[in-house]
Scaffold this active site. Structure first.
Site, PDB file in Angstrom:
ATOM      1  CG  PHE A  89      -0.387   0.436   2.507  1.00  0.00           C
ATOM      2  CD1 PHE A  89      -0.647   1.708   3.007  1.00  0.00           C
ATOM      3  CD2 PHE A  89       0.385  -0.417   3.274  1.00  0.00           C
ATOM      4  CE1 PHE A  89      -0.133   2.121   4.231  1.00  0.00           C
ATOM      5  CE2 PHE A  89       0.884  -0.030   4.494  1.00  0.00           C
ATOM      6  CZ  PHE A  89       0.635   1.244   4.981  1.00  0.00           C
ATOM      7  CE  LYS A  90       3.421   1.579   4.728  1.00  0.00           C
ATOM      8  NZ  LYS A  90       4.632   1.401   5.485  1.00  0.00           N
ATOM      9  CG  ASP A  91       3.909   0.590  -4.506  1.00  0.00           C
ATOM     10  OD1 ASP A  91       5.059   1.001  -4.266  1.00  0.00           O
ATOM     11  OD2 ASP A  91       3.651  -0.596  -4.783  1.00  0.00           O
ATOM     12  CG  LEU A 118       6.253   6.051  -0.479  1.00  0.00           C
ATOM     13  CD1 LEU A 118       6.840   4.809   0.166  1.00  0.00           C
ATOM     14  CD2 LEU A 118       7.133   7.262  -0.204  1.00  0.00           C
ATOM     15  CB  THR A 167       7.853   2.731   4.382  1.00  0.00           C
ATOM     16  OG1 THR A 167       6.519   2.869   4.873  1.00  0.00           O
ATOM     17  CG2 THR A 167       8.403   4.116   4.090  1.00  0.00           C
TER      18      THR A 167
END
Length: 502
Positions: free
Chosen positions: A112-114, A117, A147
């Site tokens: 989910f960090k995509d 980011l 992350t």
């Protein structure tokens, strides 16, 4: 719109300045002085928009020093089909009559960090120009797993930046570590830290407050910034996918506009569920925000009692991205629930740093009870949940999403609340092959990267392309330092003669 520090509301910055700086100089986190509200009826209007169009609409309310056309370019670059393997970017899947899963792992690192980011580098480089910053940005990141890879991929070869990621040695999954250690790019660095994630995160915060280091870097044309969720540019894109998910539920006929839903989020650093809280404050009709923790259940205790106490054993679990005892983004929630009482928030953070424990006021406790519920589950329950959901619903959960599913079931049994629920799914199950295979009954596990094919053979699901590509990549980074020597890693990275500033 101005942004203020949670520890000194008299410090006011534009969005660009807040994104560039990342962390306020006195240690506070930047937060909007006032949250924008969604106009009546706009959620229904947004149902026919693409994810990219919804993103521009939401971002525009927070980033007044950015133009709509500018944001459109950034969003299209961040969420293009070449980077995400699903046209909906963050699709909502119905698993049963009352439970839907928001899949946040269709991007280039399968986590989910995509969602944040892939966008943050565009916001940061534009912010450098808007803030008239002449120095280049050294991005420091502490990661509990996802992350780090997301930030490395997002900032890979981005001009005027160099990024260094610290992760806890033996504190991430084998696939997560391999993703980071094989990262391509001329401006990237990866370093393991002896200790746990809290050691890495506290070390990064110390680097930001190191006046000697900051002066030394400034002489060389660098300043420190962050891609962790302490940076507002990380939290804001996460608000988008909660707004978008509600619109998709309307579009799919699961709910009608105005219907309340509950949201269950697996979280350690509190950034993901904080974004849901902000979406609720903006007008998305979320009822309860259910915070799901693993055995490191400091957030469960806090949301239930108002007492935050990190003085407890640290558990290394099969959901490593949640192995956290110091939840940085909680500071932003305290600021909101105390109606901007910066002195109170600073006091809590000072007490936490000195004693590791604080208790909030009755007013804040009432706010916690109004908006949140909480629960946790251990590794045994996580495994059982993965196995049961696969067997009964043919849906494969990763270890973090399984924690959320389990906690949601606990909440429903405890309260009898039958409100439709959205579960945030934070990673592909292929990032945690060994644990998922055990949950599915496999007794003999393959070695290393071969686990990907074993899980695919067991379930019939394809290995995500970005993870499959790891089979041919070479390890580039193998440095490990004590937490006291992280400053040396930063100096060594920036003195690398092979790195050229643009």
């Amino acid at each position: 719109m101005y942004y203020v520090s949670t520890r000194d509301r008299n410090l006011k910055y534009t969005a660009a300045q807040a994104i560039v700086q990342g962390l306020s100089r006195e240690g506070g986190l930047f937060t909007p002085a006032v949250l924008p509200r969604l106009p009546s009826g706009v959620l229904n209007d947004m149902t026919n928009m693409s994810y990219q169009q919804r993103a521009v609409y939401v971002l525009n309310g927070f980033l007044e020093d950015f133009g709509v056309m500018e944001l459109t370019r950034f969003v299209e670059a961040a969420y293009g089909t070449s980077r995400f393997d699903h046209l909906d970017i963050a699709p909502v899947r119905q698993v049963d009559d009352s439970t839907h899963i928001l899949e946040l792992w269709h991007g280039p690192t399968c986590a989910f960090k995509d969602m944040a980011l892939q966008l943050l580098p565009h916001l940061l480089t534009a912010s450098l120009r808007k803030a008239d910053e002449k120095k280049n940005a050294c991005i420091l990141v502490a990661t509990s797993g996802d992350t780090g890879k997301g930030a490395l991929e997002g900032f890979r070869d981005v001009s005027r930046t160099k990024i260094l990621v610290f992760y806890p040695k033996d504190g991430v999954s084998e696939i997560q570590e391999l993703q980071m250690k094989t990262q391509a790019g001329n401006n990237v660095g990866v370093c393991a830290v002896e200790g746990n994630f809290d050691d890495a995160q506290s070390g990064v915060k110390r680097l930001f407050s190191d006046e000697e280091l900051r002066a030394e870097l400034a002489e060389q044309g660098w300043f420190l910034s962050s891609a962790n969720s302490i940076n507002w540019g990380r939290v804001l894109p996460q608000v988008v996918y909660y707004v978008s998910a509600y619109c998709d539920l309307i579009k799919n006929g699961a709910i009608r506009n105005g219907d309340s839903i509950n949201v269950c989020v697996p979280t350690g650093n509190f950034g993901n569920i904080l974004a849901a809280f902000y979406a609720k404050q903006m007008g998305v009709p979320f009822q309860k925000l259910i915070c799901a923790s693993n055995a490191n259940n400091v957030l469960t205790e806090f949301l239930s009692t108002g007492v935050y106490d990190r003085n407890r054993p640290f558990h290394q679990t099969m959901s490593p991205s949640m192995d956290i005892l110091i939840s940085s983004n909680l500071e932003r929630l305290l600021y909101s629930l105390s109606f901007g009482n910066d002195k109170l928030v600073k006091g809590y953070m000072d007490i936490l740093a000195e004693h590791g424990r604080y208790e909030v006021t009755e007013e804040i406790k009432r706010g916690l009870d109004k908006h949140f519920a909480a629960g946790f589950c251990d590794d045994a329950a996580t495994l059982a949940t993965i196995g049961t959901v696969w067997k009964e619903r043919e849906y494969l959960l990763d270890t973090h999403t399984a924690v959320a599913w389990n906690v949601l079931e606990q909440y429903r049994e405890r309260t009898g609340d039958s409100t439709p629920a959205l579960v945030a799914s934070t990673a592909s199950p292929f990032k945690f092959c060994d644990s998922v295979l055990v949950a599915l009954g496999e007794a003999k596990l393959a070695k290393g990267i071969d686990l990907l094919d074993q899980l695919s053979g067991k379930t019939g699901l394809p290995v995500p392309a970005p993870l499959n590509a790891l089979k041919t990549k070479q390890v580039r980074f193998d440095q490990c330092v004590a937490k006291e020597h992280m400053v040396s890693a930063v100096r060594n990275m920036l003195l690398d003669p092979n790195f050229k500033k643009e």
